[in-house]
Enzyme design. Sequence first.
Site, short mmCIF file in Angstrom:
data_model
loop_
_atom_site.label_atom_id
_atom_site.label_comp_id
_atom_site.label_asym_id
_atom_site.label_seq_id
_atom_site.Cartn_x
_atom_site.Cartn_y
_atom_site.Cartn_z
N ASN A 43 64.83 38.12 17.22
CA ASN A 43 65.33 38.79 15.84
C ASN A 43 65.02 40.29 16.25
OD1 ASN A 43 62.75 37.75 15.34
ND2 ASN A 43 63.07 37.97 13.38
N GLU A 45 65.40 43.58 13.93
CA GLU A 45 65.52 43.79 12.54
C GLU A 45 66.02 45.51 12.53
OE1 GLU A 45 62.42 42.62 10.18
OE2 GLU A 45 63.13 40.61 10.28
N CYS A 54 69.78 37.72 14.15
CA CYS A 54 68.75 36.63 14.35
C CYS A 54 68.72 36.53 15.86
CB CYS A 54 69.53 35.38 13.62
SG CYS A 54 69.59 35.63 11.84
N GLU A 56 68.86 33.56 17.44
CA GLU A 56 69.88 32.85 18.14
C GLU A 56 71.15 33.89 18.49
OE1 GLU A 56 68.17 32.59 15.39
OE2 GLU A 56 68.40 30.39 14.47
N CYS A 87 70.42 30.02 10.10
CA CYS A 87 70.95 30.54 9.02
C CYS A 87 72.48 30.25 9.20
CB CYS A 87 70.92 31.94 8.80
SG CYS A 87 71.80 32.97 9.95
N CYS A 90 74.56 31.89 12.06
CA CYS A 90 74.01 31.79 13.32
C CYS A 90 74.77 30.12 13.77
CB CYS A 90 72.69 31.56 13.61
SG CYS A 90 71.80 33.14 13.65
N1 THU Z 1 65.73 34.72 11.43
C1 THU Z 1 66.11 34.34 12.79
O1 THU Z 1 66.07 35.18 13.55
N2 THU Z 1 66.72 33.05 13.16
C2 THU Z 1 66.39 32.15 11.95
O2 THU Z 1 66.70 30.96 12.35
C3 THU Z 1 66.01 32.38 10.68
C4 THU Z 1 65.72 33.81 10.24
C5 THU Z 1 65.06 36.12 11.25
C6 THU Z 1 66.15 37.03 10.52
C7 THU Z 1 65.04 37.98 9.96
O3 THU Z 1 64.82 38.88 11.01
C8 THU Z 1 63.90 37.43 9.84
O4 THU Z 1 63.92 36.01 10.47
C9 THU Z 1 63.54 36.77 8.43
O5 THU Z 1 64.70 36.11 7.70
#
Ligand code: THU
Length: 131
Positions: A43, A45, A54, A56, A87, A90
Amino acid sequence: MISASELLDMAKAVAENAHCPYSKFPVGAAAVWDDGTIDLGVNVENAASPLGVCAERTAVANGVSRGERVLVMIAVWADVEQVVTPCGGCRQVMLEFAPDDLAELQVILGGRDQMRLTNLALLLPDAFRSY
Ligand code: THU
């Protein structure tokens, strides 16, 4: 083909590279394509929060950028007691590159104490596919 637990280990290892200063929730993903090649993702951000991506989606985008189109396995790992589940966004992105039979896209979910094997047919029933 790589095993589910080996793929999950790769997802866990790459989670160390996550850029998550806001959520402090590192996630790693490892995607396997129909030719057996593997792409990793974390991920990523951003201070402007809607721009965060994310793990994925990063892994999928890396493979697509190399020319891959058919995803057969994806592992996702986060530092949670049980497992992390992808999510909705994704799941829809996985669908874009899934085999015709969505059950053939294996999804491996992992956390500290658990691994769960599922597939995209179970994670995204009645999906909007194409027009
Ligand atoms: N996140 C992912 O990268 N993959 C997931 O399956 C769930 C959530 C990340 C998004 C964000 O950067 C952090 O987790 C908190 O939600």
